[in-house]
Design a protein around this motif. Structure first.
Motif, PDB file in Angstrom:
ATOM      1  N   VAL A   1      39.907  39.946   0.031  1.00 20.39           N
ATOM      2  CA  VAL A   1      38.184  40.251  -0.724  1.00 20.39           C
ATOM      3  C   VAL A   1      37.570  38.834  -0.206  1.00 20.39           C
ATOM      4  O   VAL A   1      37.668  38.337  -0.897  1.00 20.39           O
ATOM      5  N   GLU A   2      35.941  39.192   0.134  1.00 23.10           N
ATOM      6  CA  GLU A   2      35.317  38.367  -0.019  1.00 23.10           C
ATOM      7  C   GLU A   2      34.427  39.409  -0.795  1.00 23.10           C
ATOM      8  O   GLU A   2      33.952  40.782  -0.022  1.00 23.10           O
ATOM      9  N   VAL A   3      33.108  39.336  -1.746  1.00 19.13           N
ATOM     10  CA  VAL A   3      32.784  39.913  -2.498  1.00 19.13           C
ATOM     11  C   VAL A   3      31.546  39.599  -2.627  1.00 19.13           C
ATOM     12  O   VAL A   3      30.455  38.026  -2.801  1.00 19.13           O
ATOM     13  N   VAL A   4      30.166  39.851  -1.931  1.00 21.20           N
ATOM     14  CA  VAL A   4      28.563  39.264  -2.287  1.00 21.20           C
ATOM     15  C   VAL A   4      27.940  39.778  -3.633  1.00 21.20           C
ATOM     16  O   VAL A   4      28.043  40.792  -3.620  1.00 21.20           O
ATOM     17  N   LEU A   5      27.699  38.928  -4.823  1.00 16.16           N
ATOM     18  CA  LEU A   5      26.953  39.133  -5.754  1.00 16.16           C
ATOM     19  C   LEU A   5      25.394  38.847  -5.632  1.00 16.16           C
ATOM     20  O   LEU A   5      25.043  39.024  -4.729  1.00 16.16           O
ATOM     21  N   ASP A   6      25.355  39.369  -6.940  1.00 12.94           N
ATOM     22  CA  ASP A   6      23.876  40.259  -6.665  1.00 12.94           C
ATOM     23  C   ASP A   6      22.781  38.800  -6.438  1.00 12.94           C
ATOM     24  O   ASP A   6      21.776  39.168  -5.309  1.00 12.94           O
ATOM     25  N   ASP A   7      23.105  37.678  -6.423  1.00 11.45           N
ATOM     26  CA  ASP A   7      21.891  36.606  -5.997  1.00 11.45           C
ATOM     27  C   ASP A   7      22.215  36.277  -4.501  1.00 11.45           C
ATOM     28  O   ASP A   7      21.993  35.071  -3.853  1.00 11.45           O
ATOM     29  N   GLY A   8      23.263  36.465  -3.833  1.00 15.60           N
ATOM     30  CA  GLY A   8      23.882  36.281  -1.911  1.00 15.60           C
ATOM     31  C   GLY A   8      24.967  35.614  -2.316  1.00 15.60           C
ATOM     32  O   GLY A   8      25.730  35.026  -0.778  1.00 15.60           O
ATOM     33  N   THR A   9      26.021  34.880  -3.258  1.00 23.80           N
ATOM     34  CA  THR A   9      26.553  34.216  -3.293  1.00 23.80           C
ATOM     35  C   THR A   9      28.342  34.502  -3.128  1.00 23.80           C
ATOM     36  O   THR A   9      28.115  35.638  -3.683  1.00 23.80           O
ATOM     37  N   VAL A  10      28.595  35.078  -2.666  1.00 23.17           N
ATOM     38  CA  VAL A  10      29.449  34.696  -1.260  1.00 23.17           C
ATOM     39  C   VAL A  10      30.672  34.038  -2.064  1.00 23.17           C
ATOM     40  O   VAL A  10      31.264  32.743  -2.567  1.00 23.17           O
ATOM     41  N   VAL A  11      31.742  35.181  -2.959  1.00 24.06           N
ATOM     42  CA  VAL A  11      33.311  34.579  -3.555  1.00 24.06           C
ATOM     43  C   VAL A  11      34.221  35.633  -2.733  1.00 24.06           C
ATOM     44  O   VAL A  11      33.714  36.555  -2.569  1.00 24.06           O
ATOM     45  N   ARG A  12      35.102  34.399  -2.629  1.00 20.95           N
ATOM     46  CA  ARG A  12      36.435  34.856  -1.701  1.00 20.95           C
ATOM     47  C   ARG A  12      37.809  34.412  -2.394  1.00 20.95           C
ATOM     48  O   ARG A  12      38.325  33.634  -3.333  1.00 20.95           O
ATOM     49  N   SER A  13      39.059  35.929  -2.438  1.00 18.50           N
ATOM     50  CA  SER A  13      39.643  35.886  -3.170  1.00 18.50           C
ATOM     51  C   SER A  13      40.828  35.977  -1.954  1.00 18.50           C
ATOM     52  O   SER A  13      41.110  37.290  -1.580  1.00 18.50           O
ATOM     53  N   ASP A  14      42.088  35.240  -1.551  1.00 14.02           N
ATOM     54  CA  ASP A  14      42.977  35.332  -0.706  1.00 14.02           C
ATOM     55  C   ASP A  14      44.145  36.503  -1.486  1.00 14.02           C
ATOM     56  O   ASP A  14      45.202  35.551  -0.270  1.00 14.02           O
ATOM     57  N   ARG A  15      44.671  36.367  -2.513  1.00 16.96           N
ATOM     58  CA  ARG A  15      45.401  37.172  -3.248  1.00 16.96           C
ATOM     59  C   ARG A  15      45.693  38.273  -2.417  1.00 16.96           C
ATOM     60  O   ARG A  15      44.890  39.264  -1.400  1.00 16.96           O
ATOM     61  N   PHE A  16      46.761  39.446  -2.236  1.00 12.76           N
ATOM     62  CA  PHE A  16      47.234  40.143  -1.510  1.00 12.76           C
ATOM     63  C   PHE A  16      46.488  41.345  -2.522  1.00 12.76           C
ATOM     64  O   PHE A  16      46.109  42.765  -1.564  1.00 12.76           O
ATOM     65  N   ALA A  17      46.339  41.290  -3.803  1.00 16.01           N
ATOM     66  CA  ALA A  17      45.131  42.228  -4.651  1.00 16.01           C
ATOM     67  C   ALA A  17      44.408  41.923  -5.577  1.00 16.01           C
ATOM     68  O   ALA A  17      44.757  41.111  -5.917  1.00 16.01           O
ATOM     69  N   VAL A  18      43.358  41.901  -5.725  1.00 16.31           N
ATOM     70  CA  VAL A  18      42.333  41.769  -6.509  1.00 16.31           C
ATOM     71  C   VAL A  18      42.049  43.448  -7.064  1.00 16.31           C
ATOM     72  O   VAL A  18      41.643  43.953  -7.220  1.00 16.31           O
ATOM     73  N   ALA A  19      41.843  42.638  -8.491  1.00 17.14           N
ATOM     74  CA  ALA A  19      40.586  43.786  -9.714  1.00 17.14           C
ATOM     75  C   ALA A  19      39.817  42.954 -10.116  1.00 17.14           C
ATOM     76  O   ALA A  19      39.407  41.848 -10.510  1.00 17.14           O
ATOM     77  N   LEU A  20      38.468  43.757  -9.764  1.00 13.83           N
ATOM     78  CA  LEU A  20      37.138  43.251  -9.467  1.00 13.83           C
ATOM     79  C   LEU A  20      36.243  44.428 -10.855  1.00 13.83           C
ATOM     80  O   LEU A  20      36.758  45.089 -11.494  1.00 13.83           O
ATOM     81  N   CYS A  21      35.540  43.236 -11.838  1.00 11.92           N
ATOM     82  CA  CYS A  21      35.317  43.427 -13.177  1.00 11.92           C
ATOM     83  C   CYS A  21      34.463  45.066 -12.356  1.00 11.92           C
ATOM     84  O   CYS A  21      33.399  45.048 -12.040  1.00 11.92           O
ATOM     85  N   THR A  22      34.018  46.322 -13.157  1.00 16.89           N
ATOM     86  CA  THR A  22      33.266  46.850 -13.646  1.00 16.89           C
ATOM     87  C   THR A  22      31.870  47.115 -14.843  1.00 16.89           C
ATOM     88  O   THR A  22      31.114  47.778 -14.913  1.00 16.89           O
ATOM     89  N   CYS A  23      33.159  46.681 -15.954  1.00 18.84           N
ATOM     90  CA  CYS A  23      32.002  46.294 -17.411  1.00 18.84           C
ATOM     91  C   CYS A  23      31.492  44.956 -17.473  1.00 18.84           C
ATOM     92  O   CYS A  23      30.780  45.282 -18.531  1.00 18.84           O
ATOM     93  N   ARG A  24      32.000  43.698 -16.644  1.00 18.65           N
ATOM     94  CA  ARG A  24      31.046  43.087 -17.000  1.00 18.65           C
ATOM     95  C   ARG A  24      30.408  41.891 -17.847  1.00 18.65           C
ATOM     96  O   ARG A  24      30.086  40.968 -18.598  1.00 18.65           O
ATOM     97  N   ARG A  25      31.969  42.284 -18.584  1.00 15.52           N
ATOM     98  CA  ARG A  25      32.401  41.766 -19.896  1.00 15.52           C
ATOM     99  C   ARG A  25      33.243  40.253 -19.531  1.00 15.52           C
ATOM    100  O   ARG A  25      33.613  38.900 -20.048  1.00 15.52           O
TER     101      ARG A  25
END
Length: 83
Positions: free
Chosen positions: A26-50
């Motif tokens: 997956v590639e995730v586009v953050l609020d500031d436009g930064t793109v981060v990528r994970s090549d893992r078969f599955a990722v857990a995306l934080c929803t609590c922002r902690r």
């Protein structure tokens, strides 16, 4: 492209009170436009922002008592409640 009808769909799993699990890579586009990528078969995306590794979940949501929406402190970028 997101609207490409030939693109393979990603499976997303919603966990109540936990992270969003997404089949990778997956590639995730953050609020500031930064793109981060994970090549893992599955990722857990934080929803609590902690998470200290945001946007990736580090299970910080397990360490604190979860508060209901009416008690939750607003997070920058949150949308107002639409009741």
């Amino acid at each position: 492209m997101p609207n490409d009808p030939d693109a393979e769909a990603r499976r997303v799993f919603l966990e109540r009170g936990g992270p969003v699990l997404v089949e990778g890579p997956v590639e995730v586009v953050l609020d500031d436009g930064t793109v981060v990528r994970s090549d893992r078969f599955a990722v857990a995306l934080c929803t609590c922002r902690r998470s200290r590794t945001y946007p990736w979940c580090d299970t910080s949501h397990r360490r604190r008592e979860q508060r209901g929406p009416e008690e939750r402190a607003p997070v920058e970028g949150d949308r107002p409640d639409r009741r």
